[in-house]
Write a protein that holds these residues in place. Structure first.
Motif, PDB file in Angstrom:
ATOM      1  N   UNK A   1      52.451  73.711   1.305  1.00  0.00           N
ATOM      2  CA  UNK A   1      52.641  72.337   0.828  1.00  0.00           C
ATOM      3  C   UNK A   1      53.984  71.752   1.262  1.00  0.00           C
ATOM      4  N   UNK A   2      54.806  72.576   1.918  1.00  0.00           N
ATOM      5  CA  UNK A   2      56.076  72.082   2.438  1.00  0.00           C
ATOM      6  C   UNK A   2      57.260  72.240   1.495  1.00  0.00           C
ATOM      7  N   UNK A   3      57.073  73.010   0.436  1.00  0.00           N
ATOM      8  CA  UNK A   3      58.158  73.200  -0.521  1.00  0.00           C
ATOM      9  C   UNK A   3      59.219  74.153   0.031  1.00  0.00           C
ATOM     10  N   UNK A   4      60.488  73.856  -0.248  1.00  0.00           N
ATOM     11  CA  UNK A   4      61.599  74.737   0.099  1.00  0.00           C
ATOM     12  C   UNK A   4      61.731  75.830  -0.960  1.00  0.00           C
ATOM     13  N   UNK A   5      62.486  76.881  -0.622  1.00  0.00           N
ATOM     14  CA  UNK A   5      62.634  77.995  -1.561  1.00  0.00           C
ATOM     15  C   UNK A   5      63.156  77.546  -2.916  1.00  0.00           C
ATOM     16  N   UNK A   6      64.148  76.644  -2.907  1.00  0.00           N
ATOM     17  CA  UNK A   6      64.729  76.210  -4.185  1.00  0.00           C
ATOM     18  C   UNK A   6      63.721  75.406  -4.996  1.00  0.00           C
ATOM     19  N   UNK A   7      62.844  74.655  -4.310  1.00  0.00           N
ATOM     20  CA  UNK A   7      61.810  73.912  -5.027  1.00  0.00           C
ATOM     21  C   UNK A   7      60.754  74.851  -5.601  1.00  0.00           C
ATOM     22  N   UNK A   8      60.422  75.879  -4.833  1.00  0.00           N
ATOM     23  CA  UNK A   8      59.455  76.873  -5.308  1.00  0.00           C
ATOM     24  C   UNK A   8      60.019  77.604  -6.517  1.00  0.00           C
ATOM     25  N   UNK A   9      61.299  77.956  -6.443  1.00  0.00           N
ATOM     26  CA  UNK A   9      61.950  78.639  -7.564  1.00  0.00           C
ATOM     27  C   UNK A   9      61.903  77.776  -8.825  1.00  0.00           C
ATOM     28  N   UNK A  10      62.127  76.484  -8.646  1.00  0.00           N
ATOM     29  CA  UNK A  10      62.107  75.559  -9.789  1.00  0.00           C
ATOM     30  C   UNK A  10      60.682  75.424 -10.335  1.00  0.00           C
ATOM     31  N   UNK A  11      59.709  75.243  -9.450  1.00  0.00           N
ATOM     32  CA  UNK A  11      58.322  75.064  -9.877  1.00  0.00           C
ATOM     33  C   UNK A  11      57.790  76.281 -10.629  1.00  0.00           C
ATOM     34  N   UNK A  12      58.169  77.479 -10.171  1.00  0.00           N
ATOM     35  CA  UNK A  12      57.645  78.712 -10.767  1.00  0.00           C
ATOM     36  C   UNK A  12      58.564  79.296 -11.828  1.00  0.00           C
ATOM     37  N   UNK A  13      59.727  78.656 -12.000  1.00  0.00           N
ATOM     38  CA  UNK A  13      60.709  79.100 -12.986  1.00  0.00           C
ATOM     39  C   UNK A  13      61.129  80.552 -12.726  1.00  0.00           C
ATOM     40  N   UNK A  14      61.460  80.817 -11.463  1.00  0.00           N
ATOM     41  CA  UNK A  14      61.953  82.148 -11.072  1.00  0.00           C
ATOM     42  C   UNK A  14      63.232  81.953 -10.264  1.00  0.00           C
ATOM     43  N   UNK A  15      63.908  83.054  -9.962  1.00  0.00           N
ATOM     44  CA  UNK A  15      65.161  82.972  -9.214  1.00  0.00           C
ATOM     45  C   UNK A  15      64.909  82.799  -7.722  1.00  0.00           C
ATOM     46  N   UNK A  16      65.917  82.318  -7.018  1.00  0.00           N
ATOM     47  CA  UNK A  16      65.833  82.187  -5.564  1.00  0.00           C
ATOM     48  C   UNK A  16      65.617  83.550  -4.923  1.00  0.00           C
ATOM     49  N   UNK A  17      66.254  84.574  -5.485  1.00  0.00           N
ATOM     50  CA  UNK A  17      66.108  85.937  -4.955  1.00  0.00           C
ATOM     51  C   UNK A  17      64.653  86.379  -5.002  1.00  0.00           C
ATOM     52  N   UNK A  18      63.988  86.052  -6.115  1.00  0.00           N
ATOM     53  CA  UNK A  18      62.576  86.416  -6.268  1.00  0.00           C
ATOM     54  C   UNK A  18      61.716  85.685  -5.237  1.00  0.00           C
TER      55      UNK A  18
ATOM     56  N   UNK B   1      62.674  84.487  -2.310  1.00  0.00           N
ATOM     57  CA  UNK B   1      62.963  85.034  -0.982  1.00  0.00           C
ATOM     58  C   UNK B   1      62.241  86.358  -0.769  1.00  0.00           C
ATOM     59  N   UNK B   2      62.172  87.176  -1.834  1.00  0.00           N
ATOM     60  CA  UNK B   2      61.486  88.461  -1.732  1.00  0.00           C
ATOM     61  C   UNK B   2      59.989  88.243  -1.502  1.00  0.00           C
ATOM     62  N   UNK B   3      59.415  87.265  -2.210  1.00  0.00           N
ATOM     63  CA  UNK B   3      57.990  86.957  -2.035  1.00  0.00           C
ATOM     64  C   UNK B   3      57.720  86.451  -0.611  1.00  0.00           C
ATOM     65  N   UNK B   4      58.555  85.545  -0.132  1.00  0.00           N
ATOM     66  CA  UNK B   4      58.366  84.983   1.209  1.00  0.00           C
ATOM     67  C   UNK B   4      58.466  86.073   2.267  1.00  0.00           C
ATOM     68  N   UNK B   5      59.428  86.970   2.094  1.00  0.00           N
ATOM     69  CA  UNK B   5      59.597  88.072   3.039  1.00  0.00           C
ATOM     70  C   UNK B   5      58.354  88.964   3.061  1.00  0.00           C
ATOM     71  N   UNK B   6      57.821  89.261   1.869  1.00  0.00           N
ATOM     72  CA  UNK B   6      56.617  90.101   1.779  1.00  0.00           C
ATOM     73  C   UNK B   6      55.419  89.387   2.393  1.00  0.00           C
TER      74      UNK B   6
END
Length: 212
Positions: free
Chosen positions: A163-180, A182-187
């Motif tokens: 959908x074009x969301x950046x990591x920080x937007x995804x973190x906000x939408x899912x209420x998780x940390x940026x580290x989490x 980044x780990x999901x994106x890497x996997x």
């Protein structure tokens, strides 16, 4: 011994397929379901099946929704669409959605048996598809297999990436940390066998993942 589930809301169709399979396969344990909910319950109760024969439209399912649900919940179970509908391109769309085959109900019994034997042997069956199209569908099937390997949370993240969301937007939408995130994106990149978010988006768009 093969274990086969026949999921169709028409008793006569189930009886016909049961007869075809019982005659063609000496040792086969057969189960039946008349709705998507019943099919799901049978698979959950009985465990893995070697094959599920799924009607395209039945109670609880419209179009490929039943197929998609079974593929997401039971990714190791091969699902063959058995349908009276034969619109051009329907078989190709079924394979792109994750089906292991597409069998028209109008086929002769011997042809249905051959189709099921091909699927049980690990091949893909669809009578209307030319070789070039089949190669394209083999690619789609591989993409869907990679997507199936993602965890539910990784699929959620992937949809947001598409959908074009950046990591920080995804973190906000899912209420998780940026580290989490980044780990999901890497996997996700690793499981999809790509090296960038852009490649991931291009890959999954080939099977309309973001729209499903």
């Amino acid at each position: 011994m093969e274990r086969v589930l026949i999921a169709d809301d028409h008793p006569m169709v189930r009886d016909g397929l049961r007869t075809v399979i019982a005659v063609a396969f000496d040792r086969c344990e057969l189960f039946e379901a008349s709705s998507l909910e019943e099919a799901t319950s049978v698979i959950e109760r009985e465990g893995d099946f070697d094959l599920v024969l799924l009607d395209l439209n039945m109670p609880g399912a419209t179009g490929f929704s039943g197929l998609i649900e079974l593929r997401e919940r039971f990714p190791s179970v091969p699902v063959v669409i058995v349908s009276a509908a034969q619109e051009r391109g329907l078989a190709r769309a079924a394979l792109a959605a994750g089906a292991a085959g597409f069998v028209p109900k109008s086929l002769r019994r011997s042809a249905i048996v051959d189709a099921l034997k091909q699927v049980l042997a690990g091949n893909i069956y669809a009578p209307e598809i030319e070789e070039g199209e089949l190669a394209a569908n083999a690619e789609d099937t591989e993409i869907l297999r990679r997507i199936d390997s993602l965890t539910p949370q990784q699929k959620v993240v992937l949809r947001l990436v598409v959908a074009g969301k950046l990591n920080k937007q995804i973190a906000y939408d899912l209420d998780v940390s940026m580290t989490t995130v980044k780990a999901h994106v890497s996997a996700i990149l690793s499981k999809l066998k790509v090296f960038s978010r852009t490649q991931a988006v291009i890959l999954v768009n080939k099977v309309n993942f973001g729209a499903s």
